[in-house]
Design a protein around this motif. Sequence first.
Motif, PDB file in Angstrom:
ATOM      1  N   UNK A  98       5.067   6.020  -2.468  1.00 58.97           N
ATOM      2  CA  UNK A  98       5.888   6.017  -1.247  1.00 58.97           C
ATOM      3  C   UNK A  98       4.995   5.747  -0.043  1.00 58.97           C
ATOM      4  N   UNK A  99       5.541   5.072   0.947  1.00 57.29           N
ATOM      5  CA  UNK A  99       4.910   5.018   2.261  1.00 57.29           C
ATOM      6  C   UNK A  99       6.005   4.818   3.298  1.00 57.29           C
TER       7      UNK A  99
ATOM      8  N   UNK B 176       0.844  -1.194   0.000  1.00 56.92           N
ATOM      9  CA  UNK B 176       0.000   0.000   0.000  1.00 56.92           C
ATOM     10  C   UNK B 176       0.878   1.243   0.000  1.00 56.92           C
ATOM     11  N   UNK B 177       0.567   2.182  -0.876  1.00 58.25           N
ATOM     12  CA  UNK B 177       1.388   3.372  -1.055  1.00 58.25           C
ATOM     13  C   UNK B 177       0.557   4.653  -1.045  1.00 58.25           C
ATOM     14  N   UNK B 178       1.218   5.758  -0.696  1.00 59.12           N
ATOM     15  CA  UNK B 178       0.738   7.095  -1.047  1.00 59.12           C
ATOM     16  C   UNK B 178       1.315   7.455  -2.409  1.00 59.12           C
TER      17      UNK B 178
ATOM     18  N   UNK C  29       9.391   2.872   2.039  1.00 58.05           N
ATOM     19  CA  UNK C  29       9.110   1.936   0.951  1.00 58.05           C
ATOM     20  C   UNK C  29       8.656   2.765  -0.236  1.00 58.05           C
ATOM     21  N   UNK C  30       9.362   2.618  -1.379  1.00 56.49           N
ATOM     22  CA  UNK C  30       9.080   3.573  -2.451  1.00 56.49           C
ATOM     23  C   UNK C  30       9.483   3.051  -3.819  1.00 56.49           C
ATOM     24  N   UNK C  31       8.952   3.712  -4.850  1.00 59.77           N
ATOM     25  CA  UNK C  31       9.324   3.418  -6.224  1.00 59.77           C
ATOM     26  C   UNK C  31       8.658   4.401  -7.164  1.00 59.77           C
TER      27      UNK C  31
END
Length: 480
Positions: free
Chosen positions: A336-337, A320-322, A409-411
Amino acid sequence: MKTIRNLKVGLVGMMCTPFRGDKEHYFLEDWQTLLGLQEELGFELKVIEEGVYTKDEAQQSATKLAEWGADFILVQSSSFAAGEFIQPFAATKIRLGLWGVPEGVPSKEGGLPLNSFTGVNLYNSLLRTRLGYPHPIKWFFGRAESPTFRERFSISMRALRALINLQGSRIGLAGGVAPGFDNLIINPEDLKRKLGVEMVELNFEKVLERAQLLRDDKRLESVKSSFLKENVQFDIGLNEHLEKLSRLQIAYLQIAEEEGINAFAISCWPRFQADYGVAVCSLLGELNTLGVPAACEGDVPSAVSMLALSLISSGTVTTLMDLVTLDPADDSVLLWHCGPTSPLLADQRGVRMGSLWLFDQQGGTPIGLHNDLTLQAGRVTVGGFTADFEKVLVFQGEIDPHKPSYRGSRGWLKNIQMRKKPLRALDLAETLLSSGFQHHYPVIYGEVEEAFLEMAAWANILEIKPIEYSTHLKAQGLPC
């Protein structure tokens, strides 16, 4: 991980004597071809092998398939047949597909051999306008071995298999929704009505008490070791936090087993920090690793979406990301989160499991743990339900692990597409903000946009369509 059962598919062929094409032989070939697809596509097939020539035979066939427990009935218009033949199938309220086949090469006599597609047209119209049938209807065309049929049928099998396994699931909401994130609050009745999923509220104090009172030292050591995978670099000074996360993991997995919970929405702040002195990002990453989808900040819509994506992909790990920033220069967006992503999704640099900088105060004790990682390269699907479960957002893109970003945690997501058409970063922003979609984005590796959209369509959930960026404000349909 939720046990996935195969979809139960019934097949029947509607036929009429005056149409002299080799309908019975074609139907035989088609159902034998479908038998060979069962394992690949995850369904079980029951065939009414004799062609249906009367309304009584239609009634008997519909009853037999309903008693068998069919989830989906594929009605082949092997030739044109009476409109009343579809009535018993409509009465079952089972989801239906209508299948037309090609006419073939004209014979010397010149007569229309099957009139198959007209039969599909007739049944579709009756179902939609006269028979009070409650579900969407999907049409198919082509012989069973044709690409035209196979592509549409494969998508339907993935979508319906996910949907029937999603129905009856239970989502555990632990600690409520994060403060101020009211856009994530749901009406549990909406969730039950649209998707057949139940939300279960879990008492935060009881979860925490269960974790604190654990005395199984051997199990604790085993769980602590499970966090420390080969690609994980652990800040050894935070061993106390690792033990707390291990206790919480055992507690959550026990609750999942006892309560039949299939996914969690965990309010990861502020109570864990205030009441237990720990950040739980890495815990969520580990639950996702174990096949129990876990959304942070008490986000039930995302927990449901992550479970659905995982079911479509037969257990693939989600995160799960923003969506935190745009780069119009290369039409990419940064997902990103804080750090709740499974180490299984990290690129070759692996994971640094350490304190969460958001809670590190100058001169204070660091609070952990979070997974600092960059997502590995690959095609991903981003998909989620709105908080009222009336709409669904889905788009795809490619993770770029080389572009610099921020701890967590990102990409970077580039080469973005919706409905197989390119979407600029500004178009995506226009689409997201015009729709009012919430600020969380479930992500899964693989291209499952079509299957996710179809799963939603079978549940009468509308899709959010792309909106092109413009410099002027678009009317938003607000009441006068």
